[in-house]
Scaffold this motif. Structure first.
Motif, PDB file in Angstrom:
ATOM      1  N   TRP A 128       0.566   6.510   5.784  1.00  0.00           N
ATOM      2  CA  TRP A 128       1.284   7.003   4.613  1.00  0.00           C
ATOM      3  C   TRP A 128       0.733   8.321   4.128  1.00  0.00           C
ATOM      4  O   TRP A 128       1.012   8.730   3.010  1.00  0.00           O
ATOM      5  CB  TRP A 128       1.295   5.950   3.514  1.00  0.00           C
ATOM      6  CG  TRP A 128       1.950   4.735   4.033  1.00  0.00           C
ATOM      7  CD1 TRP A 128       1.331   3.586   4.438  1.00  0.00           C
ATOM      8  CD2 TRP A 128       3.338   4.553   4.308  1.00  0.00           C
ATOM      9  NE1 TRP A 128       2.253   2.714   4.942  1.00  0.00           N
ATOM     10  CE2 TRP A 128       3.478   3.277   4.870  1.00  0.00           C
ATOM     11  CE3 TRP A 128       4.464   5.352   4.145  1.00  0.00           C
ATOM     12  CZ2 TRP A 128       4.712   2.781   5.264  1.00  0.00           C
ATOM     13  CZ3 TRP A 128       5.685   4.851   4.529  1.00  0.00           C
ATOM     14  CH2 TRP A 128       5.800   3.583   5.077  1.00  0.00           C
TER      15      TRP A 128
ATOM     16  N   TRP B 172      -3.448   3.437   5.725  1.00  0.00           N
ATOM     17  CA  TRP B 172      -3.713   4.579   4.852  1.00  0.00           C
ATOM     18  C   TRP B 172      -3.288   5.879   5.540  1.00  0.00           C
ATOM     19  O   TRP B 172      -2.596   6.716   4.959  1.00  0.00           O
ATOM     20  CB  TRP B 172      -5.205   4.558   4.551  1.00  0.00           C
ATOM     21  CG  TRP B 172      -5.746   5.558   3.612  1.00  0.00           C
ATOM     22  CD1 TRP B 172      -5.047   6.382   2.775  1.00  0.00           C
ATOM     23  CD2 TRP B 172      -7.128   5.832   3.400  1.00  0.00           C
ATOM     24  NE1 TRP B 172      -5.925   7.155   2.058  1.00  0.00           N
ATOM     25  CE2 TRP B 172      -7.201   6.834   2.421  1.00  0.00           C
ATOM     26  CE3 TRP B 172      -8.308   5.325   3.939  1.00  0.00           C
ATOM     27  CZ2 TRP B 172      -8.416   7.345   1.979  1.00  0.00           C
ATOM     28  CZ3 TRP B 172      -9.509   5.822   3.493  1.00  0.00           C
ATOM     29  CH2 TRP B 172      -9.559   6.816   2.526  1.00  0.00           C
ATOM     30  N   VAL B 173      -3.673   6.030   6.813  1.00  0.00           N
ATOM     31  CA  VAL B 173      -3.317   7.237   7.563  1.00  0.00           C
ATOM     32  C   VAL B 173      -1.804   7.320   7.729  1.00  0.00           C
ATOM     33  O   VAL B 173      -1.218   8.387   7.605  1.00  0.00           O
ATOM     34  CB  VAL B 173      -4.027   7.244   8.932  1.00  0.00           C
ATOM     35  CG1 VAL B 173      -3.428   8.295   9.838  1.00  0.00           C
ATOM     36  CG2 VAL B 173      -5.505   7.499   8.754  1.00  0.00           C
TER      37      VAL B 173
ATOM     38  N   GLY C 101       0.830  -1.208   0.000  1.00  0.00           N
ATOM     39  CA  GLY C 101       0.000   0.000   0.000  1.00  0.00           C
ATOM     40  C   GLY C 101       0.856   1.247   0.000  1.00  0.00           C
ATOM     41  O   GLY C 101       0.613   2.194  -0.756  1.00  0.00           O
TER      42      GLY C 101
ATOM     43  N   TRP D 217      -6.856  -1.321   7.206  1.00  0.00           N
ATOM     44  CA  TRP D 217      -6.402  -0.580   6.035  1.00  0.00           C
ATOM     45  C   TRP D 217      -6.387   0.918   6.329  1.00  0.00           C
ATOM     46  O   TRP D 217      -5.487   1.638   5.899  1.00  0.00           O
ATOM     47  CB  TRP D 217      -7.273  -0.887   4.816  1.00  0.00           C
ATOM     48  CG  TRP D 217      -7.060   0.099   3.716  1.00  0.00           C
ATOM     49  CD1 TRP D 217      -7.940   1.001   3.247  1.00  0.00           C
ATOM     50  CD2 TRP D 217      -5.853   0.311   2.972  1.00  0.00           C
ATOM     51  NE1 TRP D 217      -7.372   1.765   2.276  1.00  0.00           N
ATOM     52  CE2 TRP D 217      -6.089   1.371   2.082  1.00  0.00           C
ATOM     53  CE3 TRP D 217      -4.591  -0.287   2.998  1.00  0.00           C
ATOM     54  CZ2 TRP D 217      -5.116   1.839   1.203  1.00  0.00           C
ATOM     55  CZ3 TRP D 217      -3.625   0.186   2.129  1.00  0.00           C
ATOM     56  CH2 TRP D 217      -3.902   1.219   1.242  1.00  0.00           C
TER      57      TRP D 217
END
Lengths: 160, 365
Positions: free
Chosen positions: B323, B320-321, B33, B316
């Motif tokens: 990056w 997500w946070v 991700g 996820w």
């Protein structure tokens, strides 16, 4: 006399930025856009999958050296020491021997290039009067595990 | 008696397999991700017999590498506490998941079996107790390593976790007030009700402010970016696990990802209906007076899957946070914790209490 210089201060941060949450949501949207773009279209990723795919080298790329040959397979080199003299890194070692053909004066018994010293300047190629050394292999020096393996001998230079 | 024991053991095994099995997948998702977010390819080279599966074998290779590395103890480290710290970091996180329900009560061999390892009536208190215990592992690691960077990391984590513990606790009190229980299975079941007959009565609907506070606190609690000050690579090398290698490091690593799974499970249970699917009840879908009948077994499977999907989504979300947002500065973290989250959490309790009192939704605890 003391003079006061007016320095512009950073402007007041608006409330939406102070709250963090709105800006974080915007940032999440940016990263998600990148993620989805790359997930749905992996070709858009600029990475070159190196050992399998190689970056194309331009035609005038100065790469690893090679020694050119005469039609009978012997080196074109006449052991004139021009390249060794021109070399700013002093990486070429030549030992001359007498050529059996009376038309050709000398030939290299030994022709070593120390690839650890070579700076890929191409001056040996410019200096050569016989077009015997070229840097057109289009390839870099391959890493080795010890220093001795990086001194390329005449056989290795002729094999390309 | 024996069969009851067997059922509990099977539930524990399923839970452990789920949580620990999710870790390598999360590590893979994190790396892949991150790569996609940053326009890179990510891990793709490890293969088994030429099979690459988009780099899914990389976590396996990492685990093997960590297992076969030399297990050393630094000269200045405290020999006992240095060895104990990874255990202290890992065990409480795994234990926290015991009270998270992953499905409704089902009947096997004439016994009522709740799909939850331990249906404690003090579920929320248990969650607090064990999530606070994890900080001991980190402080111990920081102190026992005999390294100044480790000590700084340990100090930071203790200050940070104590600050966020309070807003974490206070933010859940709102949920306990609305649903009138500290039992996580009751809270999950109560979220199957409907508000005004259409909106599912999920925690996030009735406690939007509480949800945001809980989300921020749980990020700080699990020491993930943007609150990963105990590690803070750019400032203090690697913080509390600077001196750790081989499998001891792997345990800290595992603890971090298990913490993410547990936090996701808690967010899903407290604020997103747990195993509930909106309008789905034991006998099928109920919507606008119409009923779509489904066999009970199918409903249970769908509900467990719904829980798994919710957990995966929040896992996820953590990645997500990570990056997206840079790390907060230490004083910013402290200010956010004490001067923003704590007053807001208190206000949330006050507002919730007032609304419950005025509109008569209050239930005796």
């Amino acid at each position: 006399m003391i003079r006061v210089k007016k320095v512009s201060r950073p402007k007041e941060i608006p409330l939406t930025e102070k709250l963090y949450l709105v800006e974080i949501a915007k940032g999440l949207a940016v990263t998600m856009n990148h993620f989805l773009k790359n997930l749905t279209n992996p070709r858009s990723i600029p990475t070159i999958d190196y050992p399998e795919v190689k970056r194309p080298v331009p035609p005038r790329f100065r790469g690893r050296h090679r020694l050119t040959k005469r039609p009978d397979g012997t080196p074109k080199c006449v052991a004139c020491y021009c390249c060794a003299t021109a070399c700013p890194a002093v990486c070429i070692t030549i030992e001359a021997g007498e050529h059996p053909d009376p038309q050709i004066e000398k030939y290299p018994v030994r022709f070593d290039i120390d690839m650890l010293r070579c700076i890929y300047c191409g001056m040996c190629v410019d200096a050569c009067p016989e077009d015997a050394i070229r840097m057109d292999t289009g390839w870099y020096t391959v890493p080795e595990r010890n220093r001795e393996d990086l001194v390329y001998t005449i056989d290795m230079l002729l094999s390309d | 008696m024996l069969i009851d024991l067997l059922i509990v053991i099977v539930k524990i095994a399923i839970m452990l397999a789920f949580v620990l099995g999710l870790v390598p997948v999360l590590v893979w998702a994190e790396r892949k991700g991150a790569a996609f977010i940053q326009d890179r390819m990510g891990p793709a080279k490890a293969d088994i017999f030429g099979l690459r599966l988009a780099g899914l074998f990389h976590p396996l290779a990492d685990a093997l590498k960590l297992l076969f590395k030399e297990d050393f103890v630094p000269e200045d480290a405290h020999p006992l506490f240095y060895r104990l710290a990874p255990v202290f970091a890992m065990a409480p996180v795994l234990l926290t998941f015991a009270v998270v329900p992953f499905g409704d009560t089902i009947e096997i061999f004439g016994r009522k079996v709740p799909l939850q390892v331990a249906d404690l009536n003090v579920g929320i208190l248990y969650v607090f107790a064990f999530s606070s215990l994890t900080v001991y592992g980190i402080i111990l690691a920081g102190w026992a390593s005999g390294n100044k960077f480790s000590l700084l990391g340990g100090l930071r984590s203790s200050a940070q976790m104590i600050s966020y513990e309070i807003s974490l606790g206070l933010s859940i009190i709102g949920v306990a007030m609305v649903f009138g229980s500290l039992k996580l299975s009751d809270i999950a079941r109560a979220q199957g009700e409907l508000l005004f007959g259409v909106i599912p009565k999920w925690g996030v609907v009735v406690q939007p402010l509480g949800f945001i506070l809980f989300l921020v606190s749980v990020f700080a609690e699990s020491a993930r970016i943007p609150f990963d000050l105990p590690e803070g690579e750019s400032e203090i090398v690697a913080g509390f696990h600077t001196e750790y290698g081989s499998f001891k490091f792997a345990m800290f690593f595992l603890a971090e990802y298990v913490h993410v799974v547990v936090a996701s499970g808690l967010i899903a249970t407290l604020y997103f209906g747990g195993w509930q699917i909106p309008y789905l009840y034991a006998d099928g879908f109920h919507l606008f007076g119409k009923v779509l009948h489904l066999p009970f077994a199918l409903v249970v499977i769908m509900q467990v899957l719904a829980f798994v999907v919710k957990v995966l989504f929040f896992c996820w979300f953590f990645i997500w946070v990570r990056w997206t947002i840079p790390r907060f500065r230490y004083d910013q973290v402290m200010r956010l914790g004490w001067k923003v989250l704590l007053p807001l959490a208190l206000a949330n309790i006050f507002i919730t209490g007032s609304v419950l009192l005025l509109f008569g939704g209050a239930k005796p605890l």
